[in-house]
Design a protein around this motif. Structure first.
Motif, PDB file in Angstrom:
ATOM      1  N   HIS A   1       0.822  -1.210   0.000  1.00 37.96           N
ATOM      2  CA  HIS A   1       0.000   0.000   0.000  1.00 37.96           C
ATOM      3  C   HIS A   1       0.859   1.264   0.000  1.00 37.96           C
ATOM      4  O   HIS A   1       0.369   2.338   0.332  1.00 37.96           O
TER       5      HIS A   1
ATOM      6  N   ILE B   1      -8.738  -2.219  -0.436  1.00 42.54           N
ATOM      7  CA  ILE B   1      -7.349  -1.979  -0.827  1.00 42.54           C
ATOM      8  C   ILE B   1      -6.533  -3.262  -0.955  1.00 42.54           C
ATOM      9  O   ILE B   1      -5.354  -3.213  -1.317  1.00 42.54           O
ATOM     10  N   HIS B   2      -7.126  -4.406  -0.673  1.00 45.40           N
ATOM     11  CA  HIS B   2      -6.453  -5.681  -0.893  1.00 45.40           C
ATOM     12  C   HIS B   2      -7.060  -6.433  -2.080  1.00 45.40           C
ATOM     13  O   HIS B   2      -6.769  -7.604  -2.287  1.00 45.40           O
TER      14      HIS B   2
ATOM     15  N   SER C   1      -2.779  -0.100  -3.842  1.00 45.89           N
ATOM     16  CA  SER C   1      -2.987  -1.547  -3.830  1.00 45.89           C
ATOM     17  C   SER C   1      -2.118  -2.136  -4.937  1.00 45.89           C
ATOM     18  O   SER C   1      -2.608  -2.544  -5.994  1.00 45.89           O
TER      19      SER C   1
END
Length: 333
Positions: free
Chosen positions: A57, A218-219, A299
């Motif tokens: 990130h 964000i994953h 990401s």
């Protein structure tokens, strides 16, 4: 998979060594356990602000270590939570005796590991408190969380709390500032492509050329819905409307607008989207008084973006404007 790396298993450690080489005046880095800390820490009498999470990130979180922001960050493996011993090691390097505030994105692994570390630190006599960041309006629960995910507001919370701690605020005040920022922030993201985790070697999910995932995590977690790709006006509306409705934001509010690239969206497109979002807020009577645009919570190489709104008051505005000097964010210093 095309990436600039050697051994996928060593990507985090080697990246951290490069971070240290690039910023020797700001940072001290170890790789076993992986910890990024301020070069001038610990600071006696100062509240230590510590955060962390999975790598991938960047610049979150290690890029935000430095005066006016974080005292230390704990980078886990890619998309993997840091371990309790990492968190303890980070705290030990920056604890100046005035207490420690842990800022934790609301993902199950992060929450459990920071909670365990906090219990161990408290048993050792450290005055430690924890604030969860849960600003994502896309989903209430997901594969990774109970409740809302912590996403773009993380940068904003780390900044205002870091400023408060730098100015000498006590632990209770730093905790209050963090909770106020979390309460006033909302975010939502969209993906056009999936990220590829180095040790996996293939995209996390598949999108057709004419599809977008609305409300992505964000994953690479799934969002609210998958729909046909639209133009920039449509993308911004899909993100901004649920954010505005959730708090809700209203005419007369003063806000910080954070337009974030998920890693693969260039600034050409990001500024275009930011301009649309800002005009939309003006049309609704909401005044944008502070702004942040860029790839700050990414990401990996995901194409996509997120919008975050933070409702501002005089205190939060002052803390946002305060000097900061980190690898990824700096002004006034």
């Amino acid at each position: 998979m095309k990436k600039i790396l050697n051994d996928p298993a060593a990507v985090v450690a080697q990246s951290l060594l490069g971070l240290a080489a690039a910023h020797p005046d700001l940072l001290r880095v170890t790789t076993d356990p992986a910890v990024v800390s301020r070069a001038d820490g610990p600071r006696p009498g100062k509240v230590a602000v510590v955060s962390g999470g999975g790598s991938g990130h960047e610049p979150l979180h290690g890029g935000f270590v430095g005066p006016g922001m974080l005292d230390a960050a704990c980078p886990g493996a890619v998309f993997t939570s840091p371990t309790p011993d990492q968190i303890q090691a980070a705290v030990s390097r920056v604890d100046g005796g005035a207490g420690v505030l842990l800022l934790v994105k609301n993902y199950t692994g992060d929450v459990l590991n920071f909670e365990t570390a906090a219990e161990l630190l408290a048993a050792d006599g450290v005055d430690v408190r924890t604030v969860l960041i849960d600003d994502d309006v896309a989903v209430r629960d997901s594969l990774y969380t109970a409740g809302r995910r912590g996403v773009g507001a993380t940068v904003l919370v780390e900044k205002v709390v870091g400023a408060a701690a730098e100015a000498g605020a006590d632990l209770a005040t730093c905790e209050r500032v963090a909770r106020a920022a979390v309460a006033g922030a909302r975010s939502m993201g969209i993906a056009l492509t999936a990220p590829t985790v180095p040790h996996v070697g293939e995209p996390s999910f598949t999108l057709a050329d004419d599809e977008m995932e609305v409300g992505i995590g964000i994953h690479g977690e799934p969002g609210r819905r998958r729909e046909r790709l639209t133009d920039a006006d449509g993308v911004v509306a899909a993100l901004l409307e649920p954010v505005l409705a959730d708090l809700p934001f209203a005419a007369g509010d003063e806000v910080l607008l954070f337009t974030n690239s998920m890693g693969g969206t260039p600034l050409l497109e990001l500024y275009l989207a930011h301009g649309i979002a800002e005009q939309s807020l003006v049309d609704k009577g909401i005044t944008v008084t502070r702004r942040l645009v860029g790839p700050y919570v990414t990401s990996l190489e995901m194409q996509g973006m997120s919008l975050t709104l933070l409702r501002l008051d005089d205190e939060l505005t002052r803390l946002w404007d305060a000097p900061v000097r980190t690898a990824a964010l700096r002004w006034g210093a």
